[in-house]
Design a protein around this motif. Structure first.
Motif, PDB file in Angstrom:
ATOM      1  N   SER A 276      30.834  48.728  49.408  1.00  0.00           N
ATOM      2  CA  SER A 276      31.888  47.817  48.986  1.00  0.00           C
ATOM      3  C   SER A 276      31.784  47.640  47.475  1.00  0.00           C
ATOM      4  N   ILE A 277      32.915  47.658  46.809  1.00  0.00           N
ATOM      5  CA  ILE A 277      32.948  47.498  45.357  1.00  0.00           C
ATOM      6  C   ILE A 277      33.361  46.065  45.042  1.00  0.00           C
ATOM      7  N   PHE A 278      32.647  45.447  44.100  1.00  0.00           N
ATOM      8  CA  PHE A 278      32.959  44.077  43.709  1.00  0.00           C
ATOM      9  C   PHE A 278      32.720  43.911  42.219  1.00  0.00           C
ATOM     10  N   GLU A 279      33.212  42.810  41.685  1.00  0.00           N
ATOM     11  CA  GLU A 279      33.015  42.461  40.275  1.00  0.00           C
ATOM     12  C   GLU A 279      32.539  41.025  40.171  1.00  0.00           C
ATOM     13  N   ILE A 280      31.669  40.786  39.231  1.00  0.00           N
ATOM     14  CA  ILE A 280      31.228  39.435  38.920  1.00  0.00           C
ATOM     15  C   ILE A 280      31.936  39.042  37.627  1.00  0.00           C
ATOM     16  N   TYR A 281      32.617  37.917  37.657  1.00  0.00           N
ATOM     17  CA  TYR A 281      33.344  37.466  36.471  1.00  0.00           C
ATOM     18  C   TYR A 281      33.109  35.960  36.293  1.00  0.00           C
ATOM     19  N   ASN A 282      33.688  35.370  35.248  1.00  0.00           N
ATOM     20  CA  ASN A 282      33.449  33.955  34.949  1.00  0.00           C
ATOM     21  C   ASN A 282      33.785  33.023  36.102  1.00  0.00           C
ATOM     22  N   GLY A 283      34.768  33.387  36.936  1.00  0.00           N
ATOM     23  CA  GLY A 283      35.183  32.536  38.043  1.00  0.00           C
ATOM     24  C   GLY A 283      34.408  32.786  39.324  1.00  0.00           C
ATOM     25  N   GLY A 284      33.495  33.762  39.336  1.00  0.00           N
ATOM     26  CA  GLY A 284      32.703  34.055  40.541  1.00  0.00           C
ATOM     27  C   GLY A 284      32.640  35.534  40.838  1.00  0.00           C
ATOM     28  N   VAL A 285      32.900  35.877  42.091  1.00  0.00           N
ATOM     29  CA  VAL A 285      32.848  37.263  42.550  1.00  0.00           C
ATOM     30  C   VAL A 285      34.201  37.600  43.142  1.00  0.00           C
ATOM     31  N   ARG A 286      34.696  38.803  42.869  1.00  0.00           N
ATOM     32  CA  ARG A 286      35.982  39.245  43.444  1.00  0.00           C
ATOM     33  C   ARG A 286      35.880  40.695  43.895  1.00  0.00           C
ATOM     34  N   ASN A 287      36.808  41.052  44.777  1.00  0.00           N
ATOM     35  CA  ASN A 287      36.895  42.414  45.271  1.00  0.00           C
ATOM     36  C   ASN A 287      37.123  43.341  44.085  1.00  0.00           C
ATOM     37  N   GLY A 288      36.417  44.438  44.043  1.00  0.00           N
ATOM     38  CA  GLY A 288      36.535  45.366  42.914  1.00  0.00           C
ATOM     39  C   GLY A 288      37.865  46.057  42.806  1.00  0.00           C
ATOM     40  N   GLY A 289      38.656  46.072  43.882  1.00  0.00           N
ATOM     41  CA  GLY A 289      39.953  46.706  43.863  1.00  0.00           C
ATOM     42  C   GLY A 289      41.059  45.811  43.328  1.00  0.00           C
ATOM     43  N   ASP A 290      40.767  44.503  43.122  1.00  0.00           N
ATOM     44  CA  ASP A 290      41.808  43.557  42.661  1.00  0.00           C
ATOM     45  C   ASP A 290      42.022  43.648  41.174  1.00  0.00           C
TER      46      ASP A 290
END
Length: 114
Positions: free
Chosen positions: A100-114
């Motif tokens: 599964s691909i994900f991203e960590i950003y200032n607002g938390g964690v999100r799906n990497g495809g978004d």
């Protein structure tokens, strides 16, 4: 104490593995008594003897069979493209091997495809 810092060399491996097993037993009892998940992070290292010229060598978890035995589901995290990260389930009794691909950003964690 830290298992990596307190021990050096193979001569102390058996002692380290026994102490690590005691810690893992305690964590397992806490998990069962309070019905909580225990999440461990672990270092990986290159396996110089694991590959050949035609096949890549994948990193191996440090900690030996003790950590593998006490772990129910094992997930390897690695860097993907740009800010993306990849979580790969590679050892689980109830989940198929998958990524599964994900991203960590200032607002938390999100799906990497978004």
């Amino acid at each position: 104490g830290g298992f990596r810092v307190d021990y050096s060399g193979r001569g102390e491996l058996a002692d380290r593995q026994q102490k690590l097993a005691r810690v893992m037993n305690k964590l397992q009892k806490v998990s069962e008594e309070f019905n909580v998940a225990v999440v461990l992070s672990n270092q990986v290292m290159a396996d110089p003897g694991g590959g050949c010229a035609f096949m890549p060598s994948y990193p191996k978890p440090v900690g030996g069979h003790i950590l593998a035995h006490f772990s129910t589901t094992r997930v390897m995290l690695r860097k993907g493209r740009g800010e993306q990260r990849v979580a790969k389930i590679y050892d689980s009794p109830c989940l198929p091997e998958s990524e599964s691909i994900f991203e960590i950003y200032n607002g938390g964690v999100r799906n990497g495809g978004d």
